[in-house]
Design a protein around this motif. Structure first.
Motif, PDB file in Angstrom:
ATOM      1  N   THR A   8      24.039  20.316  25.288  1.00 48.10           N
ATOM      2  CA  THR A   8      24.124  21.481  26.152  1.00 48.10           C
ATOM      3  C   THR A   8      24.633  21.039  27.522  1.00 48.10           C
ATOM      4  N   MET A   9      25.345  21.941  28.171  1.00 52.39           N
ATOM      5  CA  MET A   9      25.835  21.723  29.520  1.00 52.39           C
ATOM      6  C   MET A   9      25.489  22.938  30.357  1.00 52.39           C
ATOM      7  N   GLY A  10      24.775  22.718  31.445  1.00 56.24           N
ATOM      8  CA  GLY A  10      24.524  23.808  32.377  1.00 56.24           C
ATOM      9  C   GLY A  10      25.797  24.107  33.148  1.00 56.24           C
ATOM     10  N   VAL A  11      26.116  25.397  33.292  1.00 58.21           N
ATOM     11  CA  VAL A  11      27.312  25.791  34.024  1.00 58.21           C
ATOM     12  C   VAL A  11      26.925  26.657  35.213  1.00 58.21           C
ATOM     13  N   ARG A  16      30.649  30.143  32.422  1.00 57.50           N
ATOM     14  CA  ARG A  16      30.527  29.726  31.027  1.00 57.50           C
ATOM     15  C   ARG A  16      31.825  29.913  30.250  1.00 57.50           C
ATOM     16  N   ASP A  17      32.437  31.078  30.341  1.00 56.67           N
ATOM     17  CA  ASP A  17      33.648  31.330  29.572  1.00 56.67           C
ATOM     18  C   ASP A  17      34.790  30.423  30.010  1.00 56.67           C
ATOM     19  N   ALA A  18      34.863  30.101  31.289  1.00 54.34           N
ATOM     20  CA  ALA A  18      35.903  29.187  31.777  1.00 54.34           C
ATOM     21  C   ALA A  18      35.707  27.797  31.181  1.00 54.34           C
ATOM     22  N   VAL A  19      34.461  27.318  31.134  1.00 53.36           N
ATOM     23  CA  VAL A  19      34.184  26.003  30.561  1.00 53.36           C
ATOM     24  C   VAL A  19      34.486  26.007  29.062  1.00 53.36           C
ATOM     25  N   ILE A  20      34.087  27.055  28.367  1.00 56.04           N
ATOM     26  CA  ILE A  20      34.391  27.154  26.938  1.00 56.04           C
ATOM     27  C   ILE A  20      35.901  27.127  26.721  1.00 56.04           C
ATOM     28  N   LEU A  36      35.573  14.896  13.350  1.00 55.21           N
ATOM     29  CA  LEU A  36      35.573  15.763  12.167  1.00 55.21           C
ATOM     30  C   LEU A  36      35.211  17.200  12.511  1.00 55.21           C
ATOM     31  N   VAL A  37      34.338  17.370  13.503  1.00 57.33           N
ATOM     32  CA  VAL A  37      33.891  18.696  13.939  1.00 57.33           C
ATOM     33  C   VAL A  37      33.704  18.656  15.449  1.00 57.33           C
ATOM     34  N   TYR A  38      34.204  19.691  16.131  1.00 59.96           N
ATOM     35  CA  TYR A  38      33.954  19.838  17.569  1.00 59.96           C
ATOM     36  C   TYR A  38      33.882  21.333  17.830  1.00 59.96           C
ATOM     37  N   GLU A  39      32.684  21.852  17.859  1.00 58.56           N
ATOM     38  CA  GLU A  39      32.453  23.294  18.015  1.00 58.56           C
ATOM     39  C   GLU A  39      31.812  23.558  19.371  1.00 58.56           C
ATOM     40  N   VAL A  40      32.309  24.576  20.060  1.00 59.30           N
ATOM     41  CA  VAL A  40      31.853  24.908  21.405  1.00 59.30           C
ATOM     42  C   VAL A  40      31.510  26.389  21.446  1.00 59.30           C
ATOM     43  N   GLY A  41      30.417  26.744  22.118  1.00 66.76           N
ATOM     44  CA  GLY A  41      30.074  28.156  22.224  1.00 66.76           C
ATOM     45  C   GLY A  41      28.962  28.417  23.209  1.00 66.76           C
ATOM     46  N   GLY A  42      28.503  29.656  23.189  1.00 66.45           N
ATOM     47  CA  GLY A  42      27.431  30.080  24.074  1.00 66.45           C
ATOM     48  C   GLY A  42      26.529  31.082  23.380  1.00 66.45           C
ATOM     49  N   ARG A  43      25.499  31.485  24.111  1.00 65.66           N
ATOM     50  CA  ARG A  43      24.540  32.478  23.599  1.00 65.66           C
ATOM     51  C   ARG A  43      24.437  33.607  24.611  1.00 65.66           C
ATOM     52  N   ASP A  44      24.335  34.824  24.108  1.00 68.23           N
ATOM     53  CA  ASP A  44      24.217  35.976  24.995  1.00 68.23           C
ATOM     54  C   ASP A  44      22.980  35.902  25.879  1.00 68.23           C
ATOM     55  N   ASP A  45      21.898  35.324  25.358  1.00 68.69           N
ATOM     56  CA  ASP A  45      20.656  35.268  26.131  1.00 68.69           C
ATOM     57  C   ASP A  45      20.573  34.028  27.028  1.00 68.69           C
ATOM     58  N   ASP A  46      21.646  33.256  27.118  1.00 75.42           N
ATOM     59  CA  ASP A  46      21.665  32.033  27.925  1.00 75.42           C
ATOM     60  C   ASP A  46      23.054  31.883  28.560  1.00 75.42           C
ATOM     61  N   PRO A  47      23.384  32.746  29.534  1.00 76.80           N
ATOM     62  CA  PRO A  47      24.751  32.815  30.047  1.00 76.80           C
ATOM     63  C   PRO A  47      25.192  31.621  30.888  1.00 76.80           C
ATOM     64  N   ASN A  48      24.287  30.717  31.207  1.00 77.74           N
ATOM     65  CA  ASN A  48      24.640  29.582  32.054  1.00 77.74           C
ATOM     66  C   ASN A  48      24.576  28.254  31.309  1.00 77.74           C
ATOM     67  N   GLU A  54      29.233  18.143  17.765  1.00 78.16           N
ATOM     68  CA  GLU A  54      30.295  17.208  17.386  1.00 78.16           C
ATOM     69  C   GLU A  54      29.860  16.384  16.181  1.00 78.16           C
ATOM     70  N   VAL A  55      30.804  16.097  15.288  1.00 78.39           N
ATOM     71  CA  VAL A  55      30.589  15.150  14.200  1.00 78.39           C
ATOM     72  C   VAL A  55      31.793  14.208  14.199  1.00 78.39           C
ATOM     73  N   TRP A  56      31.494  12.910  14.176  1.00 77.68           N
ATOM     74  CA  TRP A  56      32.514  11.865  14.255  1.00 77.68           C
ATOM     75  C   TRP A  56      32.392  10.931  13.062  1.00 77.68           C
ATOM     76  N   GLU A  57      33.501  10.289  12.721  1.00 76.94           N
ATOM     77  CA  GLU A  57      33.488   9.304  11.644  1.00 76.94           C
ATOM     78  C   GLU A  57      32.530   8.159  11.950  1.00 76.94           C
ATOM     79  N   SER A  58      32.359   7.858  13.246  1.00 75.63           N
ATOM     80  CA  SER A  58      31.453   6.783  13.648  1.00 75.63           C
ATOM     81  C   SER A  58      31.101   6.944  15.120  1.00 75.63           C
ATOM     82  N   GLU A  59      30.061   6.262  15.534  1.00 79.46           N
ATOM     83  CA  GLU A  59      29.687   6.259  16.947  1.00 79.46           C
ATOM     84  C   GLU A  59      30.792   5.605  17.782  1.00 79.46           C
TER      85      GLU A  59
END
Length: 101
Positions: A8-11, A16-20, A36-48, A54-59
């Motif tokens: 999580t990142m506090g904005v 929030r939408d600019a960072v997304i 392999l996966v990099y998904e970004v989003g937010g929640r309506d009840d947590d606007p900041n 993220e999922v990577w092949e390795s650390e």
């Protein structure tokens, strides 16, 4: 074994939408280095807060991504919009019911 990070990142208020938008710009170099996966989003009840999964092949692949110029530029652009409040967890993926490995 795959490496995953859920974070999580506090904005700053109203950013929030600019960072997304910054974090979801196309960056094929991430896949090339082992993302392999990099998904970004937010929640309506947590606007900041921005959430990142993220999922990577390795650390090591994840660590190498932080050395990419494109990633450094993305971080530099997003930083002024963040509060500095970061949270989350890293873990080694043991398996998934979606794949046979």
């Amino acid at each position: 074994m795959y490496f995953s990070s859920i974070g999580t990142m506090g904005v700053k208020s109203g950013q929030r939408d600019a960072v997304i938008s910054i974090l979801t710009r196309s960056n094929p170099a991430l896949a090339d280095i082992g993302c392999l996966v990099y998904e970004v989003g937010g929640r309506d009840d947590d606007p900041n807060t921005v959430y990142v999964c993220e999922v990577w092949e390795s650390e090591e692949a994840h660590a190498q991504s932080l050395e990419l110029d494109s990633v450094k530029e993305t971080i530099a652009e997003a930083m002024p919009l963040l509060t500095g409040d970061f949270g989350g967890y890293d873990f080694m993926v043991a398996g998934s019911p979606l794949r046979s490995e």
